[in-house]
Design an enzyme around this catalytic site. Structure first.
Site, PDB file in Angstrom:
ATOM      1  N   PRO A   2      35.140  17.232  69.408  1.00 30.10           N
ATOM      2  CA  PRO A   2      36.352  16.476  69.681  1.00 30.10           C
ATOM      3  C   PRO A   2      37.607  17.322  69.563  1.00 30.10           C
ATOM      4  O   PRO A   2      37.716  18.192  68.711  1.00 30.10           O
ATOM      5  CB  PRO A   2      36.343  15.402  68.605  1.00 30.10           C
ATOM      6  CG  PRO A   2      35.381  15.845  67.576  1.00 30.10           C
ATOM      7  CD  PRO A   2      34.756  17.108  67.995  1.00 30.10           C
ATOM      8  N   GLU A   3      38.558  17.022  70.415  1.00 30.59           N
ATOM      9  CA  GLU A   3      39.885  17.626  70.368  1.00 30.59           C
ATOM     10  C   GLU A   3      40.854  16.535  69.914  1.00 30.59           C
ATOM     11  O   GLU A   3      40.427  15.451  69.533  1.00 30.59           O
ATOM     12  CB  GLU A   3      40.240  18.183  71.748  1.00 30.59           C
ATOM     13  CG  GLU A   3      39.119  19.078  72.305  1.00 30.59           C
ATOM     14  CD  GLU A   3      39.399  19.620  73.698  1.00 30.59           C
ATOM     15  OE1 GLU A   3      40.576  19.763  74.053  1.00 30.59           O
ATOM     16  OE2 GLU A   3      38.439  19.880  74.429  1.00 30.59           O
ATOM     17  N   ARG A 112      24.576  19.689  65.524  1.00 30.87           N
ATOM     18  CA  ARG A 112      24.538  21.141  65.302  1.00 30.87           C
ATOM     19  C   ARG A 112      24.937  21.525  63.877  1.00 30.87           C
ATOM     20  O   ARG A 112      24.947  22.715  63.546  1.00 30.87           O
ATOM     21  CB  ARG A 112      25.437  21.835  66.328  1.00 30.87           C
ATOM     22  CG  ARG A 112      24.850  21.766  67.722  1.00 30.87           C
ATOM     23  CD  ARG A 112      25.821  22.294  68.777  1.00 30.87           C
ATOM     24  NE  ARG A 112      26.035  23.713  68.676  1.00 30.87           N
ATOM     25  CZ  ARG A 112      26.871  24.399  69.469  1.00 30.87           C
ATOM     26  NH1 ARG A 112      27.553  23.756  70.401  1.00 30.87           N
ATOM     27  NH2 ARG A 112      27.003  25.680  69.328  1.00 30.87           N
ATOM     28  N   ARG A 155      53.569  37.649  73.673  1.00 33.66           N
ATOM     29  CA  ARG A 155      52.112  37.787  73.672  1.00 33.66           C
ATOM     30  C   ARG A 155      51.591  38.116  75.054  1.00 33.66           C
ATOM     31  O   ARG A 155      51.880  37.414  76.014  1.00 33.66           O
ATOM     32  CB  ARG A 155      51.472  36.511  73.137  1.00 33.66           C
ATOM     33  CG  ARG A 155      51.477  36.479  71.600  1.00 33.66           C
ATOM     34  CD  ARG A 155      51.117  35.130  71.077  1.00 33.66           C
ATOM     35  NE  ARG A 155      52.193  34.655  70.231  1.00 33.66           N
ATOM     36  CZ  ARG A 155      52.185  34.728  68.911  1.00 33.66           C
ATOM     37  NH1 ARG A 155      51.145  35.213  68.292  1.00 33.66           N
ATOM     38  NH2 ARG A 155      53.202  34.298  68.230  1.00 33.66           N
TER      39      ARG A 155
END
Length: 274
Positions: A2-3, A112, A155
């Site tokens: 999930p995000e 997992r 960056r």
DNA sequence: CTTCACGCCTGTCAGC
DNA sequence: TGCTGACAGGCGTGAA
């Protein structure tokens, strides 16, 4: 798994059920999921505490308990939290069971087993570096266009990898990064500092729009994700590129491509994204 | 400091 | 049918 939109949906569906309930006991079937303190200490601290409030920061869920303690849960790839009454079936991959005084249960299941749980006094949350060092999250007051401009400016790494860095922006994951870049028309391998002002503005708006849509649709279910009531999300029907390799872009009709960027599967439209 | 490869786990699926 | 390898929504660590 999930995000931000999925964790927020879990928070909303679970909040009303756990708030005000007192934990009678905790079964820990897989102790290595407990990262702080030890599993026996975790059990001792959590038992007999009442859930005051359920909060979220990025992809972390924070159960604020009585006596100033906070139980922190990170679901990683396949963690799931279910609230259930005793008559309901238990998930095959259940690793923790919290039983409330009224007999209802909160299950932590994880295929997992990469998820992590902690409990500590509120004042010690700094121990969880991923939480204390997390950057501002989309849709928050701290996440502004000028902030995004600042973190992009120096960056030279790939824009996709930057967006996945939780210390810079909290809560984005692989699906919503691919979707944000697609909506903004930006190629995932572009150097972060190569984006024009116009592109940065488009990206800023795209991130907020995609995250808001994900929340509105109750998250994205590909396989494992379910909300606190065990129900699937709806946002998978609204994806532009994620998981759509060789399908046609809704804007231009080109075939969606899949590559690897920073070790993550990456989907984009070769015609719309530059 | 930034960037990248890798490990952690287990299950599913495509291809042979 | 059975096997193998690729892949999976995340993140911490260590090395360059």
């Amino acid at each position: 798994m999930p995000e931000l939109p999925e964790v927020e949906t879990i928070r909303r569906t679970l909040s009303k059920k756990v708030q005000g309930k007192t934990i009678r006991c905790v079964e820990i079937l897989l102790p290595r999921l407990i990262k702080w303190p030890s599993a026996p200490e975790f059990q001792a601290v959590v038992t007999h505490k009442t859930v005051k409030n359920l909060a979220r920061r990025g992809k972390y869920l924070l159960f604020y308990l009585s006596e100033g303690q906070v139980m922190v849960v990170h679901l990683r790839m396949t963690g799931r939290l279910y609230y259930r009454t005793p008559d309901m079936a238990r998930d095959r991959f259940t690793h923790l069971v919290f039983t409330f005084e009224n007999g209802d249960e909160l299950l932590y299941a994880d295929t997992r087993t990469l998820g992590t749980l902690y409990v500590m006094p509120e004042g010690e949350l700094w121990r969880i570096s991923g939480l204390s060092q997390m950057g501002p999250e989309p849709l928050s007051a701290e996440f502004t266009l000028s902030y995004l401009q600042t973190i992009l400016a120096k960056r030279k790494g790939k824009i996709k990898s930057l967006l996945l860095n939780q210390n810079l922006i909290g809560g984005l994951g692989n699906i919503y990064v691919d979707e944000s870049l697609a909506l903004a028309g930006i190629h995932p391998e572009r150097a972060a500092n190569s984006l024009t002002d116009e592109e940065t503005k488009n990206l800023f708006q795209a991130i907020n729009q995609v995250i808001q849509a994900g929340i509105d649709h109750g998250g994205t279910t590909f396989r494992d994700y379910r909300n606190g009531e065990g129900k699937s999300g709806d946002h998978q029907r609204h994806l532009r590129v994620y998981g759509r390799k060789n399908q046609l872009c809704a804007i231009c009709g080109s075939k969606i491509e899949r590559t690897e960027v920073g070790g993550r599967g990456t989907h984009y439209c070769p015609h719309c994204q530059h």
